[in-house]
Design a protein around this motif. Structure first.
Motif, short mmCIF file in Angstrom:
data_model
loop_
_atom_site.label_atom_id
_atom_site.label_comp_id
_atom_site.label_asym_id
_atom_site.label_seq_id
_atom_site.Cartn_x
_atom_site.Cartn_y
_atom_site.Cartn_z
N GLY A 154 -19.90 50.79 42.43
CA GLY A 154 -19.01 49.63 42.38
C GLY A 154 -19.08 48.97 41.02
O GLY A 154 -19.35 49.62 40.01
N THR A 155 -18.87 47.67 40.99
CA THR A 155 -18.88 46.93 39.74
C THR A 155 -20.15 46.08 39.67
O THR A 155 -20.50 45.41 40.62
N HIS A 167 -22.81 43.46 30.20
CA HIS A 167 -21.35 43.53 30.37
C HIS A 167 -21.07 44.15 31.74
O HIS A 167 -21.95 44.80 32.32
N GLU A 168 -19.87 43.91 32.23
CA GLU A 168 -19.52 44.44 33.55
C GLU A 168 -19.09 45.89 33.42
O GLU A 168 -18.28 46.24 32.56
N VAL A 169 -19.64 46.74 34.26
CA VAL A 169 -19.28 48.16 34.27
C VAL A 169 -18.91 48.56 35.70
O VAL A 169 -19.25 47.86 36.65
N SER A 170 -18.22 49.68 35.81
CA SER A 170 -17.89 50.14 37.17
C SER A 170 -18.22 51.62 37.33
O SER A 170 -18.03 52.42 36.43
N CYS A 204 -17.30 56.96 35.95
CA CYS A 204 -17.46 55.55 35.60
C CYS A 204 -16.32 55.05 34.72
O CYS A 204 -15.57 55.83 34.14
N GLY A 205 -16.22 53.73 34.64
CA GLY A 205 -15.25 53.10 33.76
C GLY A 205 -15.76 53.13 32.34
O GLY A 205 -16.90 53.53 32.07
N SER A 206 -14.94 52.70 31.40
CA SER A 206 -15.35 52.72 30.00
C SER A 206 -16.46 51.70 29.77
O SER A 206 -16.62 50.75 30.52
#
Length: 197
Positions: free
Chosen positions: A55-56, A91-94, A156-158
């Motif tokens: 998730g995030t 920082h927020e990651v997902s 995963c997201g960037s």
């Protein structure tokens, strides 16, 4: 550069290998060994810990990254031994999917040979001698004749750092962990074909 920005923002997929029981300041084999443990983990324990990272969520930037704080990149603080004088930003990651996909046993001698080759292949002066001395000491001190190298896969997201994930996992398990290798297998919809395989 618009193309680079578009590429940077795309989701990624990585296959990566890691080892438990040792930690370095870069979270990979190119770093100086900062701690080690003879503890062992079970596959079930690793899988359970990995579940937390879906998730995030907030992820700290690794000390050896180019994130800038007060006009200075984090790696600059780290190289000068000043990383503890600042608060490393998060920082927020997902993470869409994270799974353990296998493991293999590697003899102490073969692992030392592999790590030595990786460190010696680095161009320029990046503490290679200190790094190798630390690894040499780690292997001499360890009672183990073989080490387990785990393989996992993440979508995963960037902005996601595999090295930081591995370090966090090692801390969760109370024994440290280090990234052995990272292979990017997909960017956005583009699958990357590794010709070496």
């Amino acid at each position: 550069n618009k193309e680079r920005d578009a590429y940077t923002g795309l989701d990624k997929e990585y296959e990566f290998e890691f080892m438990l029981g040792v930690e370095t300041d870069t979270h990979d084999v190119l770093g100086k060994v900062t701690s080690s443990s003879e503890k062992d983990a079970t596959t079930a324990g690793i899988k359970k810990s990995l579940k937390k990272y879906s998730g995030t969520f907030k992820q700290q930037y690794p000390a050896y990254s180019s994130k800038v704080v007060n006009g200075i990149p984090l790696f600059d603080y780290a190289r000068r031994g000043k990383i503890d004088s600042i608060v490393r930003p998060e920082h927020e990651v997902s993470v869409m999917k994270l799974e353990l996909i296998g493991s293999r046993a590697v003899s102490k001698e073969d692992l030392w040979t592999d790590i030595e080759a990786v460190v010696k292949a680095v161009d320029g002066d990046f503490r290679q001698k200190e790094t190798l001395n630390g690894w040499h000491e780690f292997f001499n001190k360890s009672e183990k004749v073989a080490f387990t190298i785990y393989k996992a896969k993440v979508s995963c997201g960037s902005g996601f750092y595999v090295r930081q994930l591995v370090s966090d996992l090692g801390r969760d398990l109370g024994m440290g962990a280090v990234t052995i290798s990272i292979l990017r297998t997909r960017v956005g919809e583009y699958k990357i074909v590794d010709s070496a395989k």
